[in-house]
Enzyme design. Structure first.
Site, mmCIF file in Angstrom:
data_model
loop_
_atom_site.group_PDB
_atom_site.id
_atom_site.type_symbol
_atom_site.label_atom_id
_atom_site.label_comp_id
_atom_site.label_asym_id
_atom_site.label_seq_id
_atom_site.Cartn_x
_atom_site.Cartn_y
_atom_site.Cartn_z
ATOM 1 N N GLU A 283 0.832 -1.205 0.000
ATOM 2 C CA GLU A 283 0.000 0.000 0.000
ATOM 3 C C GLU A 283 0.869 1.258 0.000
ATOM 4 O O GLU A 283 0.537 2.248 -0.661
ATOM 5 C CB GLU A 283 -0.930 -0.005 1.211
ATOM 6 C CG GLU A 283 -1.915 -1.162 1.245
ATOM 7 C CD GLU A 283 -2.838 -1.176 0.044
ATOM 8 O OE1 GLU A 283 -3.135 -0.091 -0.503
ATOM 9 O OE2 GLU A 283 -3.272 -2.267 -0.371
ATOM 10 N N ASP A 378 3.768 -3.886 -5.865
ATOM 11 C CA ASP A 378 4.360 -5.155 -5.436
ATOM 12 C C ASP A 378 5.886 -5.074 -5.461
ATOM 13 O O ASP A 378 6.572 -5.564 -4.552
ATOM 14 C CB ASP A 378 3.900 -6.298 -6.344
ATOM 15 C CG ASP A 378 2.508 -6.794 -5.985
ATOM 16 O OD1 ASP A 378 1.979 -6.402 -4.931
ATOM 17 O OD2 ASP A 378 1.938 -7.576 -6.775
#
Length: 439
Positions: A283, A378
């Protein structure tokens, strides 16, 4: 000439409606067939971490949701045609026109009437999704009382927050001449930023409880990660997501100094401290790669284009006549034809009612950009934490949320905001080749 243009636009509208509906149904059927065909075997890369029972549950869950989605698509098309060519909007306009003797109050009444009618028509699907499908697979925790309370709060917010915004919009459309759409865009943009800023403090607590994260060791781990990434948040909170669903999630909310990090309590129960840290790092990647800003800019740009387009068609007679509204596009046209002039509220609702059938082609582009951002987030998480922890967390979330591991590639490319599980895990393996999807 006007009649011919209106008829042509009617044909274009019908063609766009048919194409968007057919394309959506075709993709859904493809997706359902692909998921069903792969239901009997867990993909090899997940064989050690996902049981056949869990895989089949995800497949069945996906199929049930898609069947409901097909019914919703069909109903949406029927409602669209009924509201436009079928005369629904025209009838609601006649029913509310002059109701309060004020163009703005009448406009709000018209918009509210449209919202109530479409909301009631869609209510059975939402109830079925919540209390049948979600309950069938053990996800629903919402009681009927909570459901009704949420609905009442939602309508109350629509009145308290939405009504003033709509009044401002209608006033600007009425008073600001040909460039009304630019002023409306500026107001909508400012309003959106304001809502993002105040949502964590004033709106979210109306629906959920947010308690400070109490786990001292986890809090220390997270604060160390935030310092490492140069990220400042107002607080770390745990939300009672289990009040409505057993699905797990984590998110950031707010802007500037009001940014908060929120974990669903369901997520906290399932993941280890290392996995939670990895999810948080993902995040954080969205912020560090400026994805939030890019998405806001894209949203504001698309709104700018849409309102500019509406500013062009709002005084075109063929736009109204071609969509089944026997009203003139302007006061001048009304004087020439003897027809009633279209209030700005009718123009606003009509435009945004038919817009989706002409803009559905933007969905795959939006999905593509979103998946690109997920890959980048990611990659950032893999730089800040151990990629194996993020892989492990994702596999648990796929399993516990009953996310299908075998989506149809084309359906996924058009609709999915996140990469398919196999592709996403394979991408993370490049940062940690020795990692294996364990639970």
């Amino acid at each position: 000439m006007t009649a011919a243009t209106s008829f042509t636009f009617t044909l274009i509208f019908l063609a766009a409606t048919a194409i968007s509906l057919a394309f959506g149904v075709w993709l859904s059927l493809r997706h359902m067939r692909h998921v069903a065909q792969h239901r009997q075997a867990v993909p090899a890369e997940f064989a050690d971490s996902i049981t056949l029972g869990a895989h089949q549950k995800a497949a069945d869950y996906t199929l049930d949701k898609q069947r409901l989605g097909l019914a919703e698509e069909a109903l949406s098309a029927v409602i669209l045609l009924a509201m436009t060519l079928g005369g629904g909007l025209a009838w609601l306009h006649l029913s509310t026109n002059g109701l309060f003797g004020n163009v703005y109050a009448d406009g709000l009444a018209f918009i509210a009437a449209v919202g109530i009618v479409t909301g009631l028509l869609g209510l059975p699907f939402d109830l079925y999704r919540t209390f049948v499908i979600e309950a069938k697979y053990g996800f629903n925790k919402t009681t009927l009382r909570t459901y009704i309370t949420d609905a009442v709060k939602g309508w109350a917010l629509a009145v308290v927050i939405g009504a003033p915004l709509l009044l401002a919009t209608l006033w600007l459309m009425e008073k600001m001449g040909s460039l009304w759409w630019l002023y409306v865009w500026l107001v909508w943009t400012g309003f959106s930023l304001l809502m993002i800023a105040v949502y964590p403090t004033f709106i979210a607590p109306l629906f959920n409880k947010f308690l400070p994260l109490e786990d001292a060791s986890l809090k220390a781990r997270i604060e160390a990660l935030l310092n490492k990434c140069g990220f400042h948040a107002k607080g770390l909170f745990v939300m009672d997501g289990s009040k409505r669903s057993s699905h797990g999630n984590a998110y950031f909310t707010g802007l500037g100094k009001s940014k908060q990090i929120v974990f669903f309590d369901t997520l906290m129960q399932r993941l280890t401290a290392e996995e939670i840290e990895a999810v948080l790092a993902h995040e954080l990647g969205h912020f560090k790669r400026r994805h939030i800003v890019k998405r806001l800019v894209a949203m504001f740009a698309s709104t700018f284009v849409m309102l500019a387009l509406m500013g062009w068609v709002i005084d075109k007679p063929w736009f109204y006549e071609g969509l089944g509204l026997p009203v003139a596009a302007s006061a001048v046209a009304a004087a020439e034809t003897g027809m009633a002039s279209a209030p700005v509220a009718v123009s606003l609702v009509l435009f945004f009612t038919v817009l989706p059938v002409f803009s559905f082609w933007m969905t795959p582009l939006s999905s593509l950009v979103s998946r690109k951002h997920e890959f980048e987030a990611d990659a950032y998480a893999a730089e800040q934490t151990n990629a194996r922890d993020l892989i492990s967390a994702l596999v648990k979330l796929y399993r516990d949320n009953a996310s299908t591991l075998t989506p149809d590639p084309l359906h996924s490319a058009v609709y999915d905001s996140h990469p398919p599980a196999a592709i996403r895990i394979a991408h993370l393996h490049t940062f940690s080749p020795a990692a294996a999807p364990t639970t």
